[in-house]
Design an enzyme around this catalytic site. Structure first.
Site, PDB file in Angstrom:
ATOM      1  N   ASP A  45      24.349 -35.025  -6.720  1.00 10.74           N
ATOM      2  CA  ASP A  45      23.328 -36.035  -6.980  1.00 10.74           C
ATOM      3  C   ASP A  45      23.612 -37.292  -6.169  1.00 10.74           C
ATOM      4  O   ASP A  45      24.765 -37.580  -5.821  1.00 10.74           O
ATOM      5  CB  ASP A  45      23.289 -36.388  -8.467  1.00 10.74           C
ATOM      6  CG  ASP A  45      22.892 -35.200  -9.332  1.00 10.74           C
ATOM      7  OD1 ASP A  45      22.182 -34.310  -8.810  1.00 10.74           O
ATOM      8  OD2 ASP A  45      23.296 -35.155 -10.501  1.00 10.74           O
ATOM      9  N   ASP A 100      25.896 -28.863  -8.441  1.00  8.50           N
ATOM     10  CA  ASP A 100      24.864 -29.729  -7.868  1.00  8.50           C
ATOM     11  C   ASP A 100      25.500 -31.016  -7.370  1.00  8.50           C
ATOM     12  O   ASP A 100      26.527 -31.468  -7.881  1.00  8.50           O
ATOM     13  CB  ASP A 100      23.796 -30.068  -8.918  1.00  8.50           C
ATOM     14  CG  ASP A 100      23.121 -28.839  -9.495  1.00  8.50           C
ATOM     15  OD1 ASP A 100      22.495 -28.104  -8.717  1.00  8.50           O
ATOM     16  OD2 ASP A 100      23.243 -28.615 -10.706  1.00  8.50           O
ATOM     17  N   ASP A 125      26.311 -42.381 -19.387  1.00  5.87           N
ATOM     18  CA  ASP A 125      26.816 -42.027 -20.717  1.00  5.87           C
ATOM     19  C   ASP A 125      28.328 -42.106 -20.819  1.00  5.87           C
ATOM     20  O   ASP A 125      28.863 -42.943 -21.562  1.00  5.87           O
ATOM     21  CB  ASP A 125      26.291 -40.649 -21.151  1.00  5.87           C
ATOM     22  CG  ASP A 125      26.496 -39.563 -20.109  1.00  5.87           C
ATOM     23  OD1 ASP A 125      27.211 -39.803 -19.119  1.00  5.87           O
ATOM     24  OD2 ASP A 125      25.936 -38.460 -20.298  1.00  5.87           O
TER      25      ASP A 125
END
EC number: 2.7.7.19
Length: 444
Positions: free
Chosen positions: A66, A64, A146
């Site tokens: 983003d 994917d 994160d």
């Protein structure tokens, strides 16, 4: 990539030129680039971000792509005809291009901002984030992500990478490091502990000691996470092509028990080959994915919960004077009901799990093989049967019989079934057989 540069203070921007990072432009997703250019044309900042950049730097093709932008979700939505807003805790925009979805997220700020107790951002007293719609700058967005390796921004204007957390250096070091204080960040979102294990398994990276240290202590916080979210995380860990490695990481940090407590409690069983079956099931799943074959959560859950169900079934058979099939149904219901307290199992999967288990009891009835062969769950049940045998169960060569039956012509099948009528019996496990030495699962 060249040798790792010296780390800069957290939040300082390092720009890595295209001549250094050498990501081939043809590897960039055309639709994601269209989204970025559209946002930029309207005066917003926009970058490709996160895992897609990490994977490209490692020579992997991202699944994917983003986008991160200064546009608020509602502002971005107005720019794309085929788009929709999703989420409440973390509002995102999905832009559709045929079957492909490009995820667009607004730059977020940390939760110690003035808006932290307001409408858009809230935390529980434990530190867990309840809502995450506090918008900020790209620098703030980078520092609230994160891990450092996920905080890289690709600028399409000059094809450079903007790094605010020394993530580029950590990729070169092949290490996973939390941005900020690991314990505080895990308390914000305990799922980050599972993500650390998943990235270590997927990438073959080491978890930096300071990032690893709090996991053993904070692991029980995962019980506060919604079971539906943990189901999704379990699939990412165990059904993405690196299931065996993920299980090793989960066991290392004692996290497997939060996802599959019943199975975890039986891993050291001397009565059942639980751990061998679990590893064989994951190896089988990894291999199928590597071969481009389909996999289903129903098979994986049927395998991982097989022995907890068997143990409960044995108790019911010993306690009650009921047909084996009725006891199996009750055992299945009880085990699945206990499992959904940890990881929710959607009904579209729990039903097939029951079917796969019931077929384990019906497969020994070889005289009805033609009927069983047409059952929609036969293939999954047959695969589980082979895994059981390869993990140490003695089933009198039942797996080989079914392999031969499937490969036989119609006349031979008829003879095989006739020869089985005198020995066909109910498969209720009235007496356990001695386990043989387990082996790896055979190829499909």
């Amino acid at each position: 990539m060249p040798s790792a540069p010296t780390d800069l203070p957290l939040g300082s921007k390092r720009v890595i030129a295209e001549s250094e990072h050498r990501i081939p432009r043809q590897k960039l997703d055309d639709n994601a680039m269209k989204v970025v250019y559209r946002l930029q044309d309207e005066g917003y900042d926009a970058f490709l971000v996160g895992g897609c950049i990490r994977d490209l730097l490692l020579g992997m093709q991202p699944k994917d792509f983003d986008v991160a932008t200064s546009a608020h979700p509602e502002e971005a939505e107005e720019l794309f005809r085929r788009s929709r807003l999703i989420g409440r805790r973390f509002k995102l925009l999905h832009v559709r291009f045929g079957r492909e979805l490009i995820e667009v997220a607004t730059f977020r700020a940390s939760h110690d901002s003035d808006d932290n107790d307001g409408e858009h951002g809230r935390q529980a007293e434990s530190g867990m984030i309840l809502r995450d719609n506090v918008y900020g700058t790209i620098e703030e967005d980078a520092l609230r992500r994160d891990f450092t390796i996920n905080a890289l921004y690709y600028c399409v204007r000059d094809h450079s990478i903007h790094d605010f957390a020394n993530g580029y250096a950590d990729i070169q070091r092949r290490q996973i490091r939390m941005i900020g204080d690991p314990e505080a960040r895990y308390r914000e979102d305990p799922v980050r502990m599972l993500r650390a294990a998943r990235f270590a398994a997927k990438l073959g990276f080491e978890i930096e000691p300071g990032t690893a240290a709090p996991i053993h202590t904070l692991g029980p916080m995962l019980t506060r996470i919604a079971p539906a979210r943990l189901f999704d995380e379990a699939l990412k860990l165990l059904q993405s092509g690196h299931g065996e490695a993920s299980l090793r990481q989960l066991k290392r940090f004692d996290l497997f028990r939060t996802l599959f407590p019943q199975t975890d409690a039986m891993l050291d069983s001397e009565e059942y080959p639980v751990e061998t079956l679990v590893y064989n099931a994951l190896a089988n799943t990894d291999r199928r994915l590597g071969q481009g074959k389909s996999v289903t959560p129903a098979f994986l859950f049927a395998a991982l919960l097989w022995y907890p169900m068997q143990r409960r079934l044995q108790v019911l058979l010993d306690e009650r004077d009921q047909p084996a099939l009725q006891c199996l149904h009750q055992a299945a219901n009880e085990v699945l009901a206990e499992q959904v307290r940890s990881t929710a199992i959607p009904r579209r999967f729990s039903g097939p799990v029951r079917d796969i288990w019931e077929l384990q009891q019906r497969l020994p009835r070889r005289s009805r093989a033609d009927q069983l062969l047409t059952h929609p769950r036969f293939r999954a049940a047959y695969d589980l049967l082979l895994l059981r045998e390869n993990s140490g169960e003695d089933l009198d060569g039942l797996g080989q019989w079914w392999t031969d039956f499937q490969n036989a012509d119609e006349s031979h099948r008829s003879d095989m079934q006739k020869g089985s009528r005198s020995t066909s019996s109910d498969a209720a496990p009235k007496k356990r057989r001695r386990r043989r030495k387990p082996s790896k699962p055979s190829n499909d």
